[in-house]
Design a protein around this motif. Structure first.
Motif, PDB file in Angstrom:
ATOM      1  N   ARG A 161       3.727  -0.491 -10.725  1.00 46.93           N
ATOM      2  CA  ARG A 161       3.223  -0.858 -11.513  1.00 46.93           C
ATOM      3  C   ARG A 161       2.038  -1.409 -10.687  1.00 46.93           C
ATOM      4  NH1 ARG A 161       3.515  -3.102 -16.821  1.00 46.93           N
ATOM      5  NH2 ARG A 161       3.927  -5.262 -15.904  1.00 46.93           N
ATOM      6  N   CYS A 162       0.682  -1.264 -10.029  1.00 48.38           N
ATOM      7  CA  CYS A 162      -0.714  -2.063  -9.855  1.00 48.38           C
ATOM      8  C   CYS A 162      -0.732  -3.526 -10.222  1.00 48.38           C
ATOM      9  CB  CYS A 162      -1.181  -1.994  -9.082  1.00 48.38           C
ATOM     10  SG  CYS A 162      -2.016  -2.520  -8.168  1.00 48.38           S
ATOM     11  N   GLU A 163       0.103  -4.507  -9.028  1.00 48.71           N
ATOM     12  CA  GLU A 163      -0.430  -6.044  -9.974  1.00 48.71           C
ATOM     13  C   GLU A 163      -1.431  -6.581 -10.072  1.00 48.71           C
ATOM     14  OE1 GLU A 163       1.809  -8.376 -11.531  1.00 48.71           O
ATOM     15  OE2 GLU A 163       3.028  -6.848 -11.510  1.00 48.71           O
ATOM     16  N   ASN A 164      -2.684  -5.399  -8.595  1.00 54.02           N
ATOM     17  CA  ASN A 164      -3.874  -6.148  -9.176  1.00 54.02           C
ATOM     18  C   ASN A 164      -4.867  -5.290 -10.584  1.00 54.02           C
ATOM     19  OD1 ASN A 164      -6.382  -7.130  -7.800  1.00 54.02           O
ATOM     20  ND2 ASN A 164      -6.372  -4.970  -7.821  1.00 54.02           N
ATOM     21  N   CYS A 165      -5.243  -3.568  -9.855  1.00 51.97           N
ATOM     22  CA  CYS A 165      -5.520  -3.351 -11.322  1.00 51.97           C
ATOM     23  C   CYS A 165      -4.904  -2.652 -12.327  1.00 51.97           C
ATOM     24  CB  CYS A 165      -6.191  -2.067 -10.511  1.00 51.97           C
ATOM     25  SG  CYS A 165      -5.095  -0.424  -9.683  1.00 51.97           S
ATOM     26  N   VAL A 208      -1.257  -4.289  -1.860  1.00 49.66           N
ATOM     27  CA  VAL A 208       0.678  -3.622  -1.312  1.00 49.66           C
ATOM     28  C   VAL A 208       2.011  -4.330  -2.428  1.00 49.66           C
ATOM     29  CG1 VAL A 208      -0.509  -3.317   0.855  1.00 49.66           C
ATOM     30  CG2 VAL A 208       0.644  -5.976  -0.153  1.00 49.66           C
ATOM     31  N   ILE A 209       1.135  -5.129  -3.505  1.00 47.83           N
ATOM     32  CA  ILE A 209       1.922  -5.284  -4.431  1.00 47.83           C
ATOM     33  C   ILE A 209       1.560  -4.711  -5.616  1.00 47.83           C
ATOM     34  CG2 ILE A 209       2.490  -7.370  -5.915  1.00 47.83           C
ATOM     35  CD1 ILE A 209       0.502  -9.239  -3.993  1.00 47.83           C
ATOM     36  N   GLY A 210       3.728  -4.347  -6.052  1.00 46.66           N
ATOM     37  CA  GLY A 210       3.574  -3.441  -7.638  1.00 46.66           C
ATOM     38  C   GLY A 210       4.830  -4.251  -7.912  1.00 46.66           C
ATOM     39  N   ARG A 211       4.506  -4.115  -8.971  1.00 46.47           N
ATOM     40  CA  ARG A 211       6.523  -4.322 -10.069  1.00 46.47           C
ATOM     41  C   ARG A 211       6.851  -2.890 -10.545  1.00 46.47           C
ATOM     42  NH1 ARG A 211       7.471  -8.342 -13.117  1.00 46.47           N
ATOM     43  NH2 ARG A 211       5.551  -9.495 -12.552  1.00 46.47           N
ATOM     44  N   ARG A 230       1.046   1.177  -1.683  1.00 47.26           N
ATOM     45  CA  ARG A 230      -0.078   0.629  -1.457  1.00 47.26           C
ATOM     46  C   ARG A 230      -1.095   1.351  -2.670  1.00 47.26           C
ATOM     47  NH1 ARG A 230      -3.738  -1.533   2.002  1.00 47.26           N
ATOM     48  NH2 ARG A 230      -1.966  -2.066   3.738  1.00 47.26           N
ATOM     49  N   CYS A 231      -1.524   0.793  -3.041  1.00 48.45           N
ATOM     50  CA  CYS A 231      -2.215   1.435  -3.603  1.00 48.45           C
ATOM     51  C   CYS A 231      -3.553   2.085  -4.203  1.00 48.45           C
ATOM     52  CB  CYS A 231      -2.047   0.458  -5.087  1.00 48.45           C
ATOM     53  SG  CYS A 231      -3.451   0.795  -7.176  1.00 48.45           S
ATOM     54  N   GLN A 232      -2.989   3.468  -4.036  1.00 42.87           N
ATOM     55  CA  GLN A 232      -4.452   4.438  -4.105  1.00 42.87           C
ATOM     56  C   GLN A 232      -5.553   3.944  -4.419  1.00 42.87           C
ATOM     57  OE1 GLN A 232      -3.948   6.943  -1.217  1.00 42.87           O
ATOM     58  NE2 GLN A 232      -2.147   5.777  -1.164  1.00 42.87           N
ATOM     59  N   PRO A 233      -6.236   3.579  -5.281  1.00 41.89           N
ATOM     60  CA  PRO A 233      -7.456   3.180  -6.538  1.00 41.89           C
ATOM     61  C   PRO A 233      -7.506   1.876  -5.610  1.00 41.89           C
ATOM     62  CG  PRO A 233      -5.822   4.206  -8.320  1.00 41.89           C
ATOM     63  CD  PRO A 233      -4.971   3.951  -6.885  1.00 41.89           C
ATOM     64  N   CYS A 234      -6.625   0.880  -5.230  1.00 38.96           N
ATOM     65  CA  CYS A 234      -7.331  -0.051  -5.211  1.00 38.96           C
ATOM     66  C   CYS A 234      -6.840  -0.695  -3.261  1.00 38.96           C
ATOM     67  CB  CYS A 234      -7.394  -1.638  -6.570  1.00 38.96           C
ATOM     68  SG  CYS A 234      -5.605  -1.739  -6.157  1.00 38.96           S
TER      69      CYS A 234
END
Length: 77
Positions: A16-20, A62-65, A55-59
């Motif tokens: 899960r992307c920590e940003n979006c 580089v931070i994911g859980r 690396r989250c493709q939509p946003c």
């Protein structure tokens, strides 16, 4: 007598992307060899996850859980 044959283990990482907060999946195949993780517990205790880039493709974050792991192999027969 049958000898054990080691097989490569394939895992699907649920991230899960920590940003979006979007969910993504990343499939990895572990090589055959001694000391290579064969199940989710061994994978989380190993150093292999530290070297997998995200690396989250939509946003582009580089931070994911890591929220889940599927796959692995039980005994390689």
């Amino acid at each position: 007598m049958l000898a054990a044959v080691q097989a490569s283990a394939e895992f699907t990482l649920h991230i899960r992307c920590e940003n979006c907060l979007r969910h993504s999946q990343n499939s990895i195949v572990m090589p055959v060899g001694e000391g290579i993780p064969r199940d989710a517990d061994e994978l989380t205790e190993s150093v292999y996850l530290e070297n997998i880039p995200f690396r989250c493709q939509p946003c582009g974050s580089v931070i994911g859980r890591l929220v889940g792991i599927d796959g692995g192999t039980s005994n390689g027969y």
